[in-house]
Design a protein around this motif. Structure first.
Motif, PDB file in Angstrom:
ATOM      1  N   ILE A  64      48.080  41.481  42.548  1.00 44.55           N
ATOM      2  CA  ILE A  64      48.796  42.073  41.422  1.00 44.55           C
ATOM      3  C   ILE A  64      49.881  43.021  41.939  1.00 44.55           C
ATOM      4  CG2 ILE A  64      47.217  44.031  41.163  1.00 44.55           C
ATOM      5  CD1 ILE A  64      47.477  43.593  38.097  1.00 44.55           C
ATOM      6  N   SER A  65      50.956  43.132  41.167  1.00 40.27           N
ATOM      7  CA  SER A  65      52.015  44.102  41.452  1.00 40.27           C
ATOM      8  C   SER A  65      52.540  44.608  40.122  1.00 40.27           C
ATOM      9  CB  SER A  65      53.157  43.444  42.252  1.00 40.27           C
ATOM     10  OG  SER A  65      53.902  42.592  41.412  1.00 40.27           O
ATOM     11  N   ALA A  66      53.557  45.435  40.175  1.00 41.73           N
ATOM     12  CA  ALA A  66      54.165  45.928  38.941  1.00 41.73           C
ATOM     13  C   ALA A  66      54.874  44.800  38.190  1.00 41.73           C
ATOM     14  CB  ALA A  66      55.158  47.039  39.259  1.00 41.73           C
ATOM     15  N   ASP A  67      55.247  43.738  38.903  1.00 41.76           N
ATOM     16  CA  ASP A  67      56.013  42.652  38.293  1.00 41.76           C
ATOM     17  C   ASP A  67      55.197  41.431  37.906  1.00 41.76           C
ATOM     18  OD1 ASP A  67      58.365  44.110  38.673  1.00 41.76           O
ATOM     19  OD2 ASP A  67      58.539  43.376  40.717  1.00 41.76           O
ATOM     20  N   GLY A  68      54.007  41.234  38.514  1.00 41.82           N
ATOM     21  CA  GLY A  68      53.274  40.018  38.215  1.00 41.82           C
ATOM     22  C   GLY A  68      51.918  39.976  38.881  1.00 41.82           C
ATOM     23  N   ALA A  69      51.287  38.804  38.790  1.00 40.67           N
ATOM     24  CA  ALA A  69      49.950  38.634  39.342  1.00 40.67           C
ATOM     25  C   ALA A  69      49.718  37.168  39.657  1.00 40.67           C
ATOM     26  CB  ALA A  69      48.902  39.126  38.339  1.00 40.67           C
ATOM     27  N   MET A  70      48.678  36.926  40.449  1.00 42.73           N
ATOM     28  CA  MET A  70      48.226  35.561  40.724  1.00 42.73           C
ATOM     29  C   MET A  70      46.788  35.472  40.264  1.00 42.73           C
ATOM     30  SD  MET A  70      46.628  33.079  42.862  1.00 42.73           S
ATOM     31  CE  MET A  70      46.245  33.754  44.438  1.00 42.73           C
ATOM     32  N   ILE A  71      46.491  34.449  39.447  1.00 45.37           N
ATOM     33  CA  ILE A  71      45.146  34.289  38.922  1.00 45.37           C
ATOM     34  C   ILE A  71      44.561  32.953  39.357  1.00 45.37           C
ATOM     35  CG2 ILE A  71      45.576  35.767  36.930  1.00 45.37           C
ATOM     36  CD1 ILE A  71      45.827  33.216  35.215  1.00 45.37           C
ATOM     37  N   VAL A  72      43.233  32.899  39.341  1.00 47.30           N
ATOM     38  CA  VAL A  72      42.499  31.661  39.580  1.00 47.30           C
ATOM     39  C   VAL A  72      41.666  31.415  38.335  1.00 47.30           C
ATOM     40  CG1 VAL A  72      40.804  30.495  41.015  1.00 47.30           C
ATOM     41  CG2 VAL A  72      42.431  32.061  42.063  1.00 47.30           C
ATOM     42  N   LEU A  73      41.830  30.228  37.737  1.00 47.53           N
ATOM     43  CA  LEU A  73      41.130  29.872  36.508  1.00 47.53           C
ATOM     44  C   LEU A  73      39.791  29.223  36.813  1.00 47.53           C
ATOM     45  CD1 LEU A  73      44.219  28.247  34.798  1.00 47.53           C
ATOM     46  CD2 LEU A  73      43.297  30.504  34.321  1.00 47.53           C
ATOM     47  N   GLU A  74      38.939  29.128  35.790  1.00 50.30           N
ATOM     48  CA  GLU A  74      37.638  28.471  35.934  1.00 50.30           C
ATOM     49  C   GLU A  74      37.797  26.991  36.268  1.00 50.30           C
ATOM     50  OE1 GLU A  74      34.063  30.243  33.437  1.00 50.30           O
ATOM     51  OE2 GLU A  74      35.638  29.421  32.183  1.00 50.30           O
ATOM     52  N   GLY A  75      38.816  26.371  35.788  1.00 48.10           N
ATOM     53  CA  GLY A  75      39.072  24.956  36.037  1.00 48.10           C
ATOM     54  C   GLY A  75      40.553  24.686  35.966  1.00 48.10           C
ATOM     55  N   ALA A  76      40.920  23.426  36.128  1.00 47.98           N
ATOM     56  CA  ALA A  76      42.333  23.044  36.068  1.00 47.98           C
ATOM     57  C   ALA A  76      42.746  22.935  34.603  1.00 47.98           C
ATOM     58  CB  ALA A  76      42.565  21.740  36.806  1.00 47.98           C
ATOM     59  N   ILE A  77      43.171  24.044  34.027  1.00 42.76           N
ATOM     60  CA  ILE A  77      43.559  24.125  32.627  1.00 42.76           C
ATOM     61  C   ILE A  77      45.057  24.379  32.562  1.00 42.76           C
ATOM     62  CG2 ILE A  77      43.245  25.422  30.480  1.00 42.76           C
ATOM     63  CD1 ILE A  77      40.480  26.278  31.673  1.00 42.76           C
ATOM     64  N   ALA A  78      45.772  23.569  31.791  1.00 42.10           N
ATOM     65  CA  ALA A  78      47.218  23.762  31.646  1.00 42.10           C
ATOM     66  C   ALA A  78      47.478  25.008  30.802  1.00 42.10           C
ATOM     67  CB  ALA A  78      47.843  22.544  30.997  1.00 42.10           C
ATOM     68  N   LEU A  79      48.200  25.943  31.375  1.00 39.67           N
ATOM     69  CA  LEU A  79      48.516  27.181  30.676  1.00 39.67           C
ATOM     70  C   LEU A  79      49.827  27.046  29.917  1.00 39.67           C
ATOM     71  CD1 LEU A  79      47.629  29.758  33.475  1.00 39.67           C
ATOM     72  CD2 LEU A  79      46.324  29.275  31.397  1.00 39.67           C
ATOM     73  N   PRO A  80      49.958  27.757  28.784  1.00 36.94           N
ATOM     74  CA  PRO A  80      51.244  27.754  28.084  1.00 36.94           C
ATOM     75  C   PRO A  80      52.268  28.594  28.854  1.00 36.94           C
ATOM     76  CG  PRO A  80      49.698  29.230  26.998  1.00 36.94           C
ATOM     77  CD  PRO A  80      48.936  28.529  28.086  1.00 36.94           C
ATOM     78  N   GLU A  81      53.509  28.505  28.440  1.00 39.73           N
ATOM     79  CA  GLU A  81      54.579  29.229  29.133  1.00 39.73           C
ATOM     80  C   GLU A  81      54.426  30.743  28.991  1.00 39.73           C
ATOM     81  OE1 GLU A  81      59.420  29.697  28.953  1.00 39.73           O
ATOM     82  OE2 GLU A  81      58.510  27.878  28.150  1.00 39.73           O
ATOM     83  N   ARG A  82      53.959  31.204  27.828  1.00 40.27           N
ATOM     84  CA  ARG A  82      53.759  32.638  27.588  1.00 40.27           C
ATOM     85  C   ARG A  82      52.394  32.862  26.950  1.00 40.27           C
ATOM     86  NH1 ARG A  82      59.162  32.399  27.867  1.00 40.27           N
ATOM     87  NH2 ARG A  82      60.253  34.255  28.584  1.00 40.27           N
ATOM     88  N   PHE A  83      51.729  33.939  27.368  1.00 41.19           N
ATOM     89  CA  PHE A  83      50.425  34.292  26.812  1.00 41.19           C
ATOM     90  C   PHE A  83      50.134  35.745  27.163  1.00 41.19           C
ATOM     91  CE2 PHE A  83      49.885  32.204  30.891  1.00 41.19           C
ATOM     92  CZ  PHE A  83      49.051  33.050  31.595  1.00 41.19           C
ATOM     93  N   ARG A  84      48.940  36.222  26.809  1.00 42.40           N
ATOM     94  CA  ARG A  84      48.542  37.586  27.151  1.00 42.40           C
ATOM     95  C   ARG A  84      47.398  37.525  28.155  1.00 42.40           C
ATOM     96  NH1 ARG A  84      46.781  40.549  22.349  1.00 42.40           N
ATOM     97  NH2 ARG A  84      46.036  38.526  21.715  1.00 42.40           N
ATOM     98  N   LEU A  85      47.386  38.468  29.079  1.00 42.21           N
ATOM     99  CA  LEU A  85      46.366  38.536  30.118  1.00 42.21           C
ATOM    100  C   LEU A  85      45.636  39.868  30.002  1.00 42.21           C
ATOM    101  CD1 LEU A  85      45.101  37.335  32.752  1.00 42.21           C
ATOM    102  CD2 LEU A  85      46.867  38.599  33.996  1.00 42.21           C
ATOM    103  N   VAL A  86      44.315  39.800  29.873  1.00 43.80           N
ATOM    104  CA  VAL A  86      43.474  40.991  29.863  1.00 43.80           C
ATOM    105  C   VAL A  86      42.861  41.113  31.254  1.00 43.80           C
ATOM    106  CG1 VAL A  86      41.449  42.103  28.858  1.00 43.80           C
ATOM    107  CG2 VAL A  86      42.938  40.702  27.425  1.00 43.80           C
ATOM    108  N   ILE A  87      43.030  42.274  31.877  1.00 44.52           N
ATOM    109  CA  ILE A  87      42.492  42.502  33.219  1.00 44.52           C
ATOM    110  C   ILE A  87      41.449  43.604  33.126  1.00 44.52           C
ATOM    111  CG2 ILE A  87      43.010  43.133  35.601  1.00 44.52           C
ATOM    112  CD1 ILE A  87      45.898  42.181  35.073  1.00 44.52           C
ATOM    113  N   ASP A  88      40.258  43.356  33.681  1.00 43.66           N
ATOM    114  CA  ASP A  88      39.183  44.331  33.674  1.00 43.66           C
ATOM    115  C   ASP A  88      39.654  45.641  34.305  1.00 43.66           C
ATOM    116  OD1 ASP A  88      36.576  45.250  33.278  1.00 43.66           O
ATOM    117  OD2 ASP A  88      35.975  44.667  35.302  1.00 43.66           O
ATOM    118  N   GLY A  89      39.482  46.735  33.585  1.00 39.11           N
ATOM    119  CA  GLY A  89      39.879  48.040  34.092  1.00 39.11           C
ATOM    120  C   GLY A  89      41.251  48.496  33.614  1.00 39.11           C
ATOM    121  N   TYR A  90      42.015  47.631  32.945  1.00 37.77           N
ATOM    122  CA  TYR A  90      43.324  47.995  32.403  1.00 37.77           C
ATOM    123  C   TYR A  90      43.195  48.165  30.898  1.00 37.77           C
ATOM    124  CZ  TYR A  90      45.396  46.961  36.921  1.00 37.77           C
ATOM    125  OH  TYR A  90      45.722  46.974  38.248  1.00 37.77           O
ATOM    126  N   SER A  91      44.014  48.996  30.310  1.00 39.76           N
ATOM    127  CA  SER A  91      43.814  49.401  28.921  1.00 39.76           C
ATOM    128  C   SER A  91      44.167  48.348  27.875  1.00 39.76           C
ATOM    129  CB  SER A  91      44.598  50.678  28.649  1.00 39.76           C
ATOM    130  OG  SER A  91      45.971  50.460  28.875  1.00 39.76           O
TER     131      SER A  91
END
Length: 111
Positions: A64-91
């Protein structure tokens, strides 16, 4: 269950695959250089991908950085172009844009 024998064309193709020389990584095209405006920190945090189309998708945030992050999903799921990400420990959920995705890994840019 009856097993059928492959026809001649299939057998020839299988034989050509077996006898083909392995491809060298030296012949692969170079990857585009990664340009980031801020350094990423390696982390291991649980997260959720929130979309309007699917139920929440569990993921692990690997860096993670101030500009972005790299995630690993549970499986090979096609993600949409835009969405919201909840990260444990962030408000709050962060709005993100999908930059790249390869199978179950994805690079995201915070918006």
């Amino acid at each position: 269950m009856l097993k059928s024998k492959p026809d001649g064309a299939v057998l020839r193709r299988l034989q050509s695959i077996k006898t083909a020389p392995p491809e060298s990584v030296r012949n692969l095209p170079p990857r585009e250089p990664v340009t980031r405006t801020s350094a990423r920190r390696h982390v291991f945090k649980f997260g959720l991908v929130l979309t309007i189309f699917e139920p929440d998708i569990k993921c692990i945030v690997k860096n993670i950085s101030a500009d972005g992050a790299m995630i690993v999903l549970e499986g090979a799921i096609a993600l949409p172009e835009r969405f919201r990400l909840v990260i444990d420990g962030y408000s709050a959920p962060a709005p993100v844009r999908l930059v790249w995705q390869e199978e179950n890994q994805a690079g995201l840019a915070f918006e």
